[in-house]
Design a protein around this motif. Structure first.
Motif, PDB file in Angstrom:
ATOM      1  N   ASP A 236       0.858  -1.188   0.000  1.00 25.26           N
ATOM      2  CA  ASP A 236       0.000   0.000   0.000  1.00 25.26           C
ATOM      3  C   ASP A 236       0.888   1.230   0.000  1.00 25.26           C
ATOM      4  OD1 ASP A 236      -2.765  -0.911   0.170  1.00 25.26           O
ATOM      5  OD2 ASP A 236      -2.215  -1.676   2.155  1.00 25.26           O
ATOM      6  N   ILE A 237       0.443   2.272  -0.665  1.00 26.03           N
ATOM      7  CA  ILE A 237       1.178   3.541  -0.633  1.00 26.03           C
ATOM      8  C   ILE A 237       0.756   4.300   0.620  1.00 26.03           C
ATOM      9  CG2 ILE A 237       1.549   5.751  -1.781  1.00 26.03           C
ATOM     10  CD1 ILE A 237       1.172   4.309  -4.453  1.00 26.03           C
ATOM     11  N   ALA A 238       1.732   4.596   1.477  1.00 27.55           N
ATOM     12  CA  ALA A 238       1.465   5.325   2.719  1.00 27.55           C
ATOM     13  C   ALA A 238       1.684   6.822   2.544  1.00 27.55           C
ATOM     14  CB  ALA A 238       2.352   4.792   3.843  1.00 27.55           C
ATOM     15  N   ALA A 239       2.652   7.194   1.704  1.00 27.68           N
ATOM     16  CA  ALA A 239       2.952   8.602   1.428  1.00 27.68           C
ATOM     17  C   ALA A 239       3.567   8.684   0.044  1.00 27.68           C
ATOM     18  CB  ALA A 239       3.912   9.164   2.468  1.00 27.68           C
ATOM     19  N   GLU A 240       3.338   9.826  -0.604  1.00 23.23           N
ATOM     20  CA  GLU A 240       3.791   9.947  -1.986  1.00 23.23           C
ATOM     21  C   GLU A 240       4.272  11.363  -2.259  1.00 23.23           C
ATOM     22  OE1 GLU A 240       1.952   8.257  -6.150  1.00 23.23           O
ATOM     23  OE2 GLU A 240       0.581   8.825  -4.555  1.00 23.23           O
ATOM     24  N   GLY A 241       5.370  11.463  -3.007  1.00 30.59           N
ATOM     25  CA  GLY A 241       5.897  12.737  -3.463  1.00 30.59           C
ATOM     26  C   GLY A 241       6.196  12.655  -4.950  1.00 30.59           C
ATOM     27  N   ASP A 242       6.816  13.684  -5.495  1.00 36.68           N
ATOM     28  CA  ASP A 242       7.118  13.699  -6.928  1.00 36.68           C
ATOM     29  C   ASP A 242       8.080  12.597  -7.344  1.00 36.68           C
ATOM     30  OD1 ASP A 242       5.476  15.873  -7.352  1.00 36.68           O
ATOM     31  OD2 ASP A 242       7.108  17.339  -7.179  1.00 36.68           O
ATOM     32  N   SER A 243       9.073  12.345  -6.517  1.00 38.27           N
ATOM     33  CA  SER A 243      10.099  11.380  -6.916  1.00 38.27           C
ATOM     34  C   SER A 243      10.385  10.324  -5.856  1.00 38.27           C
ATOM     35  CB  SER A 243      11.388  12.107  -7.277  1.00 38.27           C
ATOM     36  OG  SER A 243      11.848  12.848  -6.162  1.00 38.27           O
ATOM     37  N   ARG A 244       9.488  10.179  -4.912  1.00 39.98           N
ATOM     38  CA  ARG A 244       9.661   9.133  -3.900  1.00 39.98           C
ATOM     39  C   ARG A 244       8.310   8.808  -3.283  1.00 39.98           C
ATOM     40  NH1 ARG A 244      12.010  13.686  -2.167  1.00 39.98           N
ATOM     41  NH2 ARG A 244      10.981  14.781  -0.472  1.00 39.98           N
ATOM     42  N   CYS A 245       8.252   7.632  -2.689  1.00 38.22           N
ATOM     43  CA  CYS A 245       7.044   7.238  -1.965  1.00 38.22           C
ATOM     44  C   CYS A 245       7.433   6.273  -0.860  1.00 38.22           C
ATOM     45  CB  CYS A 245       6.002   6.627  -2.899  1.00 38.22           C
ATOM     46  SG  CYS A 245       6.507   5.110  -3.714  1.00 38.22           S
ATOM     47  N   VAL A 246       6.543   6.153   0.096  1.00 40.79           N
ATOM     48  CA  VAL A 246       6.713   5.203   1.186  1.00 40.79           C
ATOM     49  C   VAL A 246       5.639   4.142   1.013  1.00 40.79           C
ATOM     50  CG1 VAL A 246       6.676   4.858   3.680  1.00 40.79           C
ATOM     51  CG2 VAL A 246       7.614   6.979   2.728  1.00 40.79           C
ATOM     52  N   LEU A 247       6.066   2.886   0.969  1.00 41.00           N
ATOM     53  CA  LEU A 247       5.144   1.773   0.825  1.00 41.00           C
ATOM     54  C   LEU A 247       5.058   0.998   2.124  1.00 41.00           C
ATOM     55  CD1 LEU A 247       6.189   0.287  -2.658  1.00 41.00           C
ATOM     56  CD2 LEU A 247       4.513   2.065  -2.157  1.00 41.00           C
ATOM     57  N   LEU A 248       3.863   0.601   2.488  1.00 38.08           N
ATOM     58  CA  LEU A 248       3.641  -0.304   3.607  1.00 38.08           C
ATOM     59  C   LEU A 248       3.566  -1.708   3.019  1.00 38.08           C
ATOM     60  CD1 LEU A 248       2.859  -0.948   6.552  1.00 38.08           C
ATOM     61  CD2 LEU A 248       0.486  -0.559   5.878  1.00 38.08           C
ATOM     62  N   CYS A 249       4.316  -2.628   3.590  1.00 28.93           N
ATOM     63  CA  CYS A 249       4.370  -4.006   3.099  1.00 28.93           C
ATOM     64  C   CYS A 249       4.017  -4.940   4.251  1.00 28.93           C
ATOM     65  CB  CYS A 249       5.768  -4.305   2.566  1.00 28.93           C
ATOM     66  SG  CYS A 249       5.988  -5.965   1.911  1.00 28.93           S
ATOM     67  N   GLU A 250       2.950  -5.726   4.075  1.00 26.50           N
ATOM     68  CA  GLU A 250       2.527  -6.693   5.093  1.00 26.50           C
ATOM     69  C   GLU A 250       2.528  -8.083   4.468  1.00 26.50           C
ATOM     70  OE1 GLU A 250      -0.713  -5.637   7.769  1.00 26.50           O
ATOM     71  OE2 GLU A 250      -0.818  -3.710   6.712  1.00 26.50           O
ATOM     72  N   THR A 251       3.387  -8.954   4.993  1.00 28.94           N
ATOM     73  CA  THR A 251       3.535 -10.306   4.449  1.00 28.94           C
ATOM     74  C   THR A 251       3.571 -11.320   5.578  1.00 28.94           C
ATOM     75  OG1 THR A 251       5.954 -10.253   4.500  1.00 28.94           O
ATOM     76  CG2 THR A 251       4.890  -9.428   2.502  1.00 28.94           C
ATOM     77  N   ASP A 252       3.512 -12.598   5.216  1.00 29.29           N
ATOM     78  CA  ASP A 252       3.591 -13.642   6.230  1.00 29.29           C
ATOM     79  C   ASP A 252       4.984 -14.266   6.319  1.00 29.29           C
ATOM     80  OD1 ASP A 252       3.598 -15.082   3.901  1.00 29.29           O
ATOM     81  OD2 ASP A 252       1.800 -16.229   4.350  1.00 29.29           O
ATOM     82  N   ASN A 253       5.943 -13.730   5.545  1.00 27.92           N
ATOM     83  CA  ASN A 253       7.321 -14.208   5.660  1.00 27.92           C
ATOM     84  C   ASN A 253       8.295 -13.150   5.167  1.00 27.92           C
ATOM     85  OD1 ASN A 253       8.208 -14.872   2.752  1.00 27.92           O
ATOM     86  ND2 ASN A 253       6.220 -15.894   2.915  1.00 27.92           N
ATOM     87  N   GLN A 254       9.508 -13.242   5.654  1.00 27.75           N
ATOM     88  CA  GLN A 254      10.538 -12.254   5.341  1.00 27.75           C
ATOM     89  C   GLN A 254      10.966 -12.324   3.881  1.00 27.75           C
ATOM     90  OE1 GLN A 254      13.624 -12.181   8.254  1.00 27.75           O
ATOM     91  NE2 GLN A 254      14.908 -10.800   7.095  1.00 27.75           N
ATOM     92  N   ARG A 255      10.971 -13.503   3.303  1.00 24.84           N
ATOM     93  CA  ARG A 255      11.379 -13.668   1.910  1.00 24.84           C
ATOM     94  C   ARG A 255      10.488 -12.847   0.973  1.00 24.84           C
ATOM     95  NH1 ARG A 255      15.652 -13.987  -0.871  1.00 24.84           N
ATOM     96  NH2 ARG A 255      14.753 -13.454  -2.839  1.00 24.84           N
ATOM     97  N   ALA A 256       9.201 -12.759   1.279  1.00 20.12           N
ATOM     98  CA  ALA A 256       8.274 -11.993   0.438  1.00 20.12           C
ATOM     99  C   ALA A 256       8.644 -10.512   0.412  1.00 20.12           C
ATOM    100  CB  ALA A 256       6.848 -12.189   0.924  1.00 20.12           C
ATOM    101  N   ILE A 257       9.138  -9.988   1.534  1.00 22.86           N
ATOM    102  CA  ILE A 257       9.580  -8.587   1.569  1.00 22.86           C
ATOM    103  C   ILE A 257      10.724  -8.389   0.595  1.00 22.86           C
ATOM    104  CG2 ILE A 257      10.561  -6.748   2.996  1.00 22.86           C
ATOM    105  CD1 ILE A 257       9.307  -8.248   5.427  1.00 22.86           C
ATOM    106  N   VAL A 258      11.697  -9.270   0.658  1.00 22.32           N
ATOM    107  CA  VAL A 258      12.868  -9.188  -0.227  1.00 22.32           C
ATOM    108  C   VAL A 258      12.442  -9.329  -1.693  1.00 22.32           C
ATOM    109  CG1 VAL A 258      15.084 -10.239  -0.824  1.00 22.32           C
ATOM    110  CG2 VAL A 258      14.415 -10.004   1.581  1.00 22.32           C
ATOM    111  N   ASP A 259      11.491 -10.212  -1.955  1.00 23.68           N
ATOM    112  CA  ASP A 259      10.994 -10.378  -3.322  1.00 23.68           C
ATOM    113  C   ASP A 259      10.353  -9.091  -3.843  1.00 23.68           C
ATOM    114  OD1 ASP A 259      11.885 -13.002  -3.369  1.00 23.68           O
ATOM    115  OD2 ASP A 259       9.899 -13.857  -2.949  1.00 23.68           O
ATOM    116  N   HIS A 260       9.584  -8.412  -2.989  1.00 28.17           N
ATOM    117  CA  HIS A 260       8.974  -7.132  -3.398  1.00 28.17           C
ATOM    118  C   HIS A 260      10.049  -6.078  -3.645  1.00 28.17           C
ATOM    119  CE1 HIS A 260       4.826  -8.264  -3.073  1.00 28.17           C
ATOM    120  NE2 HIS A 260       4.948  -8.616  -1.803  1.00 28.17           N
ATOM    121  N   ILE A 261      11.049  -6.021  -2.787  1.00 23.46           N
ATOM    122  CA  ILE A 261      12.140  -5.059  -2.974  1.00 23.46           C
ATOM    123  C   ILE A 261      12.846  -5.333  -4.294  1.00 23.46           C
ATOM    124  CG2 ILE A 261      14.401  -4.320  -2.116  1.00 23.46           C
ATOM    125  CD1 ILE A 261      13.264  -4.762   0.747  1.00 23.46           C
ATOM    126  N   ASP A 262      13.176  -6.591  -4.555  1.00 21.38           N
ATOM    127  CA  ASP A 262      13.851  -6.951  -5.808  1.00 21.38           C
ATOM    128  C   ASP A 262      13.022  -6.561  -7.023  1.00 21.38           C
ATOM    129  OD1 ASP A 262      15.968  -7.967  -4.345  1.00 21.38           O
ATOM    130  OD2 ASP A 262      15.369 -10.071  -4.595  1.00 21.38           O
TER     131      ASP A 262
END
Length: 98
Positions: free
Chosen positions: A33-59
């Motif tokens: 989910d987008i938590a905050a947004e600017g012209d050239s950056r944003c903050v995303l909220l990531c909720e998963t059931d495992n740590q690997r999924a976070i890394v997969d989203h980052i990749d």
């Protein structure tokens, strides 16, 4: 036990013209989910059931056209059972002492 719930926030630095691409990617993934947004950056909220999924989203985010950097700035792990319990409010906490 239901497992774990991983709650993290990601700062995505991107070219201004790539904001729509990041928005589309986020909308296509239930864990983001987008938590905050600017012209050239944003903050995303990531909720998963495992740590690997976070890394997969980052990749995957780093591979999007126009994305310059993705930084993990917060990560919290909580038992899913614990998250199912009612939150204690200040009022209920004060009543417990009486």
């Amino acid at each position: 036990m239901k497992g774990e719930q991983h709650i993290s926030s990601l700062v995505v630095l991107h070219r201004p013209e790539s904001a729509a691409i990041v928005r589309e990617f986020t909308a296509a993934h239930d864990a983001l989910d987008i938590a905050a947004e600017g012209d050239s950056r944003c903050v995303l909220l990531c909720e998963t059931d495992n740590q690997r999924a976070i890394v997969d989203h980052i990749d995957a985010l780093t591979l999007l056209p126009g994305v310059i950097n993705v930084s993990l700035v917060y990560h919290h792990v909580e038992s899913a059972d614990e998250l199912d319990k009612p939150a204690m409010t200040m009022k209920s906490h004060q009543g417990a002492d009486v």
